[in-house]
Design a protein around this motif. Sequence first.
Motif, mmCIF file in Angstrom:
data_model
loop_
_atom_site.group_PDB
_atom_site.id
_atom_site.type_symbol
_atom_site.label_atom_id
_atom_site.label_comp_id
_atom_site.label_asym_id
_atom_site.label_seq_id
_atom_site.Cartn_x
_atom_site.Cartn_y
_atom_site.Cartn_z
ATOM 1 N N ILE A 30 -13.872 -6.848 -16.119
ATOM 2 C CA ILE A 30 -13.993 -8.024 -16.988
ATOM 3 C C ILE A 30 -15.392 -8.623 -16.875
ATOM 4 O O ILE A 30 -15.998 -9.012 -17.869
ATOM 5 N N LEU A 47 -21.841 -14.329 -19.476
ATOM 6 C CA LEU A 47 -20.414 -14.255 -19.146
ATOM 7 C C LEU A 47 -20.113 -13.142 -18.169
ATOM 8 O O LEU A 47 -19.110 -12.463 -18.298
ATOM 9 N N ILE A 50 -16.821 -14.128 -15.512
ATOM 10 C CA ILE A 50 -15.436 -14.458 -15.882
ATOM 11 C C ILE A 50 -14.451 -13.739 -14.968
ATOM 12 O O ILE A 50 -13.478 -14.317 -14.504
ATOM 13 N N PHE A 54 -11.563 -15.256 -12.587
ATOM 14 C CA PHE A 54 -10.204 -14.753 -12.812
ATOM 15 C C PHE A 54 -9.574 -14.296 -11.487
ATOM 16 O O PHE A 54 -8.443 -14.678 -11.151
ATOM 17 N N LEU A 58 -6.321 -15.994 -9.202
ATOM 18 C CA LEU A 58 -5.099 -15.236 -8.908
ATOM 19 C C LEU A 58 -4.991 -14.907 -7.430
ATOM 20 O O LEU A 58 -3.903 -14.936 -6.851
ATOM 21 N N ILE A 176 -17.657 -21.956 -19.802
ATOM 22 C CA ILE A 176 -16.756 -21.006 -20.475
ATOM 23 C C ILE A 176 -16.080 -20.122 -19.440
ATOM 24 O O ILE A 176 -14.870 -19.887 -19.475
ATOM 25 N N VAL A 180 -11.842 -20.362 -19.639
ATOM 26 C CA VAL A 180 -11.059 -19.309 -20.284
ATOM 27 C C VAL A 180 -10.020 -18.695 -19.319
ATOM 28 O O VAL A 180 -8.831 -18.666 -19.653
ATOM 29 N N PRO A 181 -10.422 -18.272 -18.116
ATOM 30 C CA PRO A 181 -9.381 -17.764 -17.196
ATOM 31 C C PRO A 181 -8.365 -18.833 -16.822
ATOM 32 O O PRO A 181 -7.171 -18.541 -16.697
ATOM 33 N N LEU A 183 -7.211 -21.437 -18.576
ATOM 34 C CA LEU A 183 -6.209 -21.615 -19.633
ATOM 35 C C LEU A 183 -5.254 -20.430 -19.684
ATOM 36 O O LEU A 183 -4.046 -20.606 -19.822
ATOM 37 N N SER A 184 -5.790 -19.218 -19.543
ATOM 38 C CA SER A 184 -4.917 -18.037 -19.617
ATOM 39 C C SER A 184 -3.922 -18.014 -18.480
ATOM 40 O O SER A 184 -2.752 -17.689 -18.674
ATOM 41 N N ARG A 187 -0.982 -20.217 -18.774
ATOM 42 C CA ARG A 187 0.031 -19.756 -19.729
ATOM 43 C C ARG A 187 0.675 -18.441 -19.303
ATOM 44 O O ARG A 187 1.449 -17.867 -20.071
ATOM 45 N N LEU A 188 0.313 -17.945 -18.140
ATOM 46 C CA LEU A 188 0.845 -16.658 -17.696
ATOM 47 C C LEU A 188 2.363 -16.751 -17.508
ATOM 48 O O LEU A 188 2.854 -17.702 -16.919
ATOM 49 N N PRO A 189 3.137 -15.775 -18.026
ATOM 50 C CA PRO A 189 4.586 -15.818 -17.840
ATOM 51 C C PRO A 189 4.950 -15.858 -16.352
ATOM 52 O O PRO A 189 4.311 -15.204 -15.530
ATOM 53 N N TYR A 192 5.102 -12.752 -13.980
ATOM 54 C CA TYR A 192 3.904 -12.192 -13.359
ATOM 55 C C TYR A 192 3.269 -13.174 -12.402
ATOM 56 O O TYR A 192 2.769 -12.800 -11.356
ATOM 57 N N PHE A 196 1.363 -13.374 -7.709
ATOM 58 C CA PHE A 196 0.057 -13.705 -7.143
ATOM 59 C C PHE A 196 0.157 -15.010 -6.376
ATOM 60 O O PHE A 196 0.749 -15.983 -6.833
#
Lengths: 203, 258
Positions: A30, A47, A50, A54, A58, A176, A180-181, A183-184, A187-189, A192, A196
């Motif tokens: 990434i 970038l 990122i 990330f 995790l 950024i 970005v990581p 926010l993602s 929202r991670l289910p 999963y 972590f």
Amino acid sequence: MAKKNSSFMDKLKSEFTTTALVLIPIGIAINQIGRLISTALALPVFLDTIGTVFMAMLAGPWVAGIGGFLTNVVTAIAYGRPTSVFFGTVQLFIGLVVGFFVWKGWLKKPLPVLGTGVLLAVTAAFVSSLISTLVAGGVSGSGVDVLVAVFLAAGQKYWTSMVGARIITESIDKIIAVFVPWLSIKRLPEKYARLFKYTNKIR
Amino acid sequence: MASIGLSSYVEKDSFFHTINPLTKLVILLCVIIMSFTLSGFVYILLLLLIIIPIAIKSKVLSLTFKPIFKLSFMFILLFIIQGLFHPYATKKLMDLPFGFTLWEDGLLYAAYIASRLFVMMVFGYWFVLTTHPGDLVSSLTKIGLPHALGYIILTTLQIIPRISGQMQTIIDAQRSRGLETEGNLFQRIKSFMPLLGPLFMGSVQQSVEKSMALEARAFSSKGKKTSYRKTNITNMDKIIMTITIIFSITWGVLSWIL
């Protein structure tokens, strides 16, 4: 003392679970393809951190720090650029800083995340100014060198120009790279997320 | 055999392709240490006289010097920054228009740095041209590199092309759904989430699946690990390593006495 030391090593080892180890190559990938996106969106940023952020969100500071550093080791092996290993220190610091904040549980709201982005920009600016001065006489082989030269030509001092020019280019990049990581992962289910260790610290 | 993935390795049948990667690593490390410790840029540039016959023998002469094109822009800025604005400059070379001054010690420093970078890049590029990443990692694990670290390095080289392929697919898919990838700065920044979000989700899923697949193959067991690619240190390797180290020390000492 020795006992305390070994328990620290054990703790460190327990961070590197198989899931975390497998995450590192993906985080590095990434980092590498950040450039692909910034080209697609025609943005003047790199970038290339990122993936490190990330990993930090995790799997915590140590995995992110080492994974970040390895990003540059892999670049060195793939393209034959030994100098890139020295700049791995920047990635190491970014991984450790974000990971530490995540571990402390400080990154649950957007405002501290924004602050972290700014802090990362400053950290990256100082560390990379220092390394590029020690290794490469102040150049880093990217567009920021031009900005540094402009600052110097405008009569600024050497270190002011080095760090100042970098803070300008880094801040949008790092904000950024943190948001970005973040926010993602928010929202991670759940299915999963619970695999972590550090995801519950930011949700 | 699986492809190497991201790598500059060029398959050739030459002496330097067959020697142990550790030997080449010793050469590279000696060059890097020398490029930081030799007393002047002439001594560093003279190291190029060594790489030319080595590169010819490795059959990659023209490729070895390819980094110079990438470095030229950096060198121009280096000479501007150090020549005009060296922080500790004392010896003036000449006055330039608009009140700028060209400093002699700044230029010398720039030449020193430029030759350091150039020599490091050329030797580094020669190293990756002649060394298969698999051989490098397998020889390093033999002398104590943790196998998990070796796994990380090799896997990364393999998956970078694949993940950038995935990224390109996501970019195309989101564009076809009308995602704004042009427009003003803020609009473009907003496009980050729809591009990276799917990639992150996919990545997490992949790493979970991969770790299960690895554990099913006893990845973290304590037993002895074997390697697909075999490397061993021959007497020839030992001779080359010894010569390299003796030469480096002599050259280093010479550069400071002469």
